[in-house]
Design a protein around this motif. Structure first.
Motif, PDB file in Angstrom:
ATOM      1  N   ALA A   1       0.836  -1.205   0.000  1.00 18.11           N
ATOM      2  CA  ALA A   1       0.000   0.000   0.000  1.00 18.11           C
ATOM      3  C   ALA A   1       0.868   1.251   0.000  1.00 18.11           C
ATOM      4  O   ALA A   1       0.577   2.219  -0.714  1.00 18.11           O
ATOM      5  N   THR A   2       1.956   1.237   0.771  1.00 18.04           N
ATOM      6  CA  THR A   2       2.868   2.373   0.816  1.00 18.04           C
ATOM      7  C   THR A   2       3.514   2.597  -0.543  1.00 18.04           C
ATOM      8  O   THR A   2       3.620   3.729  -1.016  1.00 18.04           O
ATOM      9  N   MET A   3       3.931   1.518  -1.198  1.00 12.08           N
ATOM     10  CA  MET A   3       4.545   1.644  -2.517  1.00 12.08           C
ATOM     11  C   MET A   3       3.544   2.172  -3.537  1.00 12.08           C
ATOM     12  O   MET A   3       3.891   2.981  -4.395  1.00 12.08           O
ATOM     13  N   GLU A   4       2.299   1.720  -3.441  1.00 10.03           N
ATOM     14  CA  GLU A   4       1.277   2.184  -4.381  1.00 10.03           C
ATOM     15  C   GLU A   4       1.020   3.678  -4.217  1.00 10.03           C
ATOM     16  O   GLU A   4       0.913   4.410  -5.204  1.00 10.03           O
ATOM     17  N   VAL A   5       0.960   4.148  -2.981  1.00  7.56           N
ATOM     18  CA  VAL A   5       0.767   5.580  -2.731  1.00  7.56           C
ATOM     19  C   VAL A   5       1.927   6.364  -3.339  1.00  7.56           C
ATOM     20  O   VAL A   5       1.727   7.391  -3.983  1.00  7.56           O
TER      21      VAL A   5
ATOM     22  N   SER B   1       1.918   9.027  -6.612  1.00  6.76           N
ATOM     23  CA  SER B   1       2.283  10.422  -6.395  1.00  6.76           C
ATOM     24  C   SER B   1       3.251  10.944  -7.458  1.00  6.76           C
ATOM     25  O   SER B   1       3.466  12.147  -7.565  1.00  6.76           O
ATOM     26  N   LEU B   2       3.850  10.044  -8.218  1.00  4.42           N
ATOM     27  CA  LEU B   2       4.820  10.452  -9.240  1.00  4.42           C
ATOM     28  C   LEU B   2       4.115  11.019 -10.459  1.00  4.42           C
ATOM     29  O   LEU B   2       3.102  10.487 -10.914  1.00  4.42           O
ATOM     30  N   ARG B   3       4.649  12.088 -10.963  1.00  2.00           N
ATOM     31  CA  ARG B   3       4.114  12.702 -12.182  1.00  2.00           C
ATOM     32  C   ARG B   3       5.193  12.618 -13.254  1.00  2.00           C
ATOM     33  O   ARG B   3       6.283  13.173 -13.095  1.00  2.00           O
ATOM     34  N   VAL B   4       4.899  11.911 -14.310  1.00  2.00           N
ATOM     35  CA  VAL B   4       5.864  11.729 -15.392  1.00  2.00           C
ATOM     36  C   VAL B   4       5.515  12.695 -16.504  1.00  2.00           C
ATOM     37  O   VAL B   4       4.359  12.823 -16.891  1.00  2.00           O
TER      38      VAL B   4
END
Length: 78
Positions: free
Chosen positions: A49-53, A57-60
């Motif tokens: 869940a932490t990795m998914e959040v 959050s990354l914007r490419v």
């Protein structure tokens, strides 16, 4: 959260680990300063869940890397 001195933790470290194993966070203090924090391990579901959040959050921006590589190779070949 339990706060105990380093000396207290040394005397009965197995009891401290038992607390942590049962989900309790234990903070080790030395001269009124926090020197360590023992926390239970996160479950696999919590980690994912932490990795998914983080991923969400990354914007490419810009073009995909594969397109950039193909263009660079074509330029090298002339």
């Amino acid at each position: 959260m339990v706060r105990i001195s380093v000396e207290e933790a040394e005397r009965d470290f197995k009891a401290v680990l038992a607390q942590v194993a049962h989900g309790e966070e234990v903070v080790l203090m030395e001269q009124d300063r926090v020197v360590a924090r023992l926390v239970p391990p996160r479950s696999r579901e919590q980690e994912l869940a932490t990795m998914e959040v983080f991923r969400n959050s990354l914007r490419v921006s810009g073009e995909p890397l594969s397109v950039t590589v193909v263009k660079a190779r074509q330029e090298e070949r002339g």
